[in-house]
Write a protein that holds these residues in place. Sequence first.
Motif, PDB file in Angstrom:
ATOM      1  N   GLU A  20      36.006  39.133  34.312  1.00 26.43           N
ATOM      2  CA  GLU A  20      37.176  39.982  34.795  1.00 26.43           C
ATOM      3  C   GLU A  20      37.065  41.512  34.479  1.00 26.43           C
ATOM      4  O   GLU A  20      37.518  42.113  35.180  1.00 26.43           O
ATOM      5  CB  GLU A  20      38.549  38.985  34.103  1.00 26.43           C
ATOM      6  CG  GLU A  20      38.982  37.797  34.667  1.00 26.43           C
ATOM      7  CD  GLU A  20      40.027  37.090  34.005  1.00 26.43           C
ATOM      8  OE1 GLU A  20      40.617  36.341  34.540  1.00 26.43           O
ATOM      9  OE2 GLU A  20      40.132  37.731  32.667  1.00 26.43           O
ATOM     10  N   TYR A  23      34.561  43.043  37.087  1.00 26.68           N
ATOM     11  CA  TYR A  23      35.132  42.888  38.401  1.00 26.68           C
ATOM     12  C   TYR A  23      36.173  43.918  38.560  1.00 26.68           C
ATOM     13  O   TYR A  23      36.315  44.855  39.406  1.00 26.68           O
ATOM     14  CB  TYR A  23      35.983  41.414  38.575  1.00 26.68           C
ATOM     15  CG  TYR A  23      36.651  41.560  39.845  1.00 26.68           C
ATOM     16  CD1 TYR A  23      36.159  41.818  41.034  1.00 26.68           C
ATOM     17  CD2 TYR A  23      38.202  41.263  39.953  1.00 26.68           C
ATOM     18  CE1 TYR A  23      36.841  41.658  42.402  1.00 26.68           C
ATOM     19  CE2 TYR A  23      38.650  41.302  40.976  1.00 26.68           C
ATOM     20  CZ  TYR A  23      38.229  41.373  42.389  1.00 26.68           C
ATOM     21  OH  TYR A  23      38.747  41.468  43.227  1.00 26.68           O
ATOM     22  N   GLU A 363      38.176  32.135  48.212  1.00 31.12           N
ATOM     23  CA  GLU A 363      38.619  32.922  47.243  1.00 31.12           C
ATOM     24  C   GLU A 363      37.606  34.087  46.823  1.00 31.12           C
ATOM     25  O   GLU A 363      38.062  35.350  46.595  1.00 31.12           O
ATOM     26  CB  GLU A 363      38.827  31.880  46.067  1.00 31.12           C
ATOM     27  CG  GLU A 363      39.164  33.064  44.584  1.00 31.12           C
ATOM     28  CD  GLU A 363      40.598  33.717  44.897  1.00 31.12           C
ATOM     29  OE1 GLU A 363      40.791  34.540  44.096  1.00 31.12           O
ATOM     30  OE2 GLU A 363      41.529  33.034  45.404  1.00 31.12           O
ATOM     31  N   LYS A 367      38.341  38.212  46.969  1.00 32.38           N
ATOM     32  CA  LYS A 367      38.339  38.912  45.772  1.00 32.38           C
ATOM     33  C   LYS A 367      37.489  40.258  46.487  1.00 32.38           C
ATOM     34  O   LYS A 367      37.614  41.337  45.835  1.00 32.38           O
ATOM     35  CB  LYS A 367      37.418  38.285  44.665  1.00 32.38           C
ATOM     36  CG  LYS A 367      38.439  37.356  43.785  1.00 32.38           C
ATOM     37  CD  LYS A 367      37.468  36.745  42.774  1.00 32.38           C
ATOM     38  CE  LYS A 367      38.371  36.200  41.443  1.00 32.38           C
ATOM     39  NZ  LYS A 367      39.217  35.040  41.975  1.00 32.38           N
ATOM     40  N   GLU A 370      39.633  42.535  48.159  1.00 31.16           N
ATOM     41  CA  GLU A 370      40.495  43.481  47.104  1.00 31.16           C
ATOM     42  C   GLU A 370      39.730  44.402  46.600  1.00 31.16           C
ATOM     43  O   GLU A 370      40.166  45.612  46.391  1.00 31.16           O
ATOM     44  CB  GLU A 370      41.084  42.383  46.161  1.00 31.16           C
ATOM     45  CG  GLU A 370      42.020  42.958  45.212  1.00 31.16           C
ATOM     46  CD  GLU A 370      42.472  41.919  44.390  1.00 31.16           C
ATOM     47  OE1 GLU A 370      43.191  42.429  43.153  1.00 31.16           O
ATOM     48  OE2 GLU A 370      42.296  40.590  44.517  1.00 31.16           O
ATOM     49  N   CYS A 415      31.832  38.348  41.945  1.00 30.70           N
ATOM     50  CA  CYS A 415      33.158  37.549  42.674  1.00 30.70           C
ATOM     51  C   CYS A 415      32.704  36.034  42.883  1.00 30.70           C
ATOM     52  O   CYS A 415      33.713  35.214  42.495  1.00 30.70           O
ATOM     53  CB  CYS A 415      33.504  37.949  44.105  1.00 30.70           C
ATOM     54  SG  CYS A 415      34.159  39.892  44.362  1.00 30.70           S
ATOM     55  N   THR A 419      34.811  33.556  40.418  1.00 32.01           N
ATOM     56  CA  THR A 419      35.394  32.228  41.080  1.00 32.01           C
ATOM     57  C   THR A 419      34.959  30.816  40.938  1.00 32.01           C
ATOM     58  O   THR A 419      35.788  30.097  40.379  1.00 32.01           O
ATOM     59  CB  THR A 419      35.244  32.394  42.572  1.00 32.01           C
ATOM     60  OG1 THR A 419      35.825  33.888  43.065  1.00 32.01           O
ATOM     61  CG2 THR A 419      36.124  31.278  43.575  1.00 32.01           C
TER      62      THR A 419
END
Length: 427
Positions: A20, A23, A363, A367, A370, A415, A419
């Motif tokens: 996280e 990312y 997903e 990601k 985004e 990602c 995920t």
Amino acid sequence: MKAYKELSREELLALKEELEKEYQAQKDLGMKLDISRGKPSKEQLDLAMPMMDVLSSTDILECENGTDIRNYGLLDGIPEAKKLMGDVMGVDASQVIVGGNSSLNMMYDCVARSVLFGVMGSTPWSQLDKVKFLCPVPGYDRHFAVTEQFGFELISIPMTKDGPDMDMVEKYVNEDAAVKGIWCVPVYSNPGGAVYSDETVKRFAALKPAAEDFRIYWDNAYVIHHLDKDSHASILNILEECEKAGNPDLVYQFCSTSKVSFAGAGIAAMSASPANIADVKSKMKWQTIGPDKINQLRHVKFFKDINGMREHMERHASILRPKFELVLSMLENELGEAQIASWSHPVGGYFVSFDAMEGCAKEIVAKCKEAGLVMTGAGAAFPYGKDPKDSNIRIAPTMPPMEELEPALKLFTTCVKLTSVEKLLEQ
């Protein structure tokens, strides 16, 4: 590193926290990257720029049969272009129609003519209760979209390393008269890179369709698009095999120079049996008075012959090869030990087909978006855009320069890892 599935819950939670942060750091860079479509790069397009100089205002614009190419006429293209594109597809020029810049346009027109007028005297598909089309998956989204637009029932056929599952193809085609066609990319399939085996081609040629108007849509889009100069894929000639099997009218074959010269200003062609060509031309004559013959002559003068085109494609390969090598090395380095994905290892074509853990593709793509990376939509390689496993993602590394491709892949793999960890924690 251990495989992710072997990690304890505590190890997964610690890894999730680490990913996280990684990312978020990538999101903070404000990247705007795109590996969504198989477009040639500017460097590739520049290879064909000398084509703009092969004709001038002082040239006599006639083709070899003396036709003034500035005028109307030559519905099926100039003879020189028919010869060139016939050599690409391995057929005689008499069996070729050369059109505008888009082979997809020619495929669409073949479907539309079948709907409106029928095939060689058969009932127009618009008058039938149901029309079905076979779609090898994962496959080319624009193929599927054409037949979806006309309201056909699309049937997924699993792909193998040797082509579509021919047991399923034979069962549908030979037993169901509502099955009117199948989409095929026989060399370096989009997106998986499969090359149809000799057995697959022979089984296609030997089909005994329940429908007299069944046709194989043989999109030979990547027939000369090799990445490895020492390992060129080659397949049997589908028209020759159909002739041998007593099915000369079974196939429409297509190709173009969209990824050879200019993606938006190349030339496209189709080939088929004499009877099919006559049938197509009988409808085309009311649709157009002729293609852009000046562009056709420009291509012939630039490439000269099939050997010139092959030499040109080697220059394309020298640009593309490092990009595919980067994709494959980064996927292996970032994801190999984690054992959370698999991917194709193409030696030609334009794509890498990537399979994440089941239920993760949408997903992952979300990601990426985004954080500033546009990918092909998850599920795009399946009819109706619905991947039943939600796992397949198409990677298109051709357009971005190397300095953009590397951060795009780094973000993508982050990602994928994040995920995958989230999915494992859910389980």
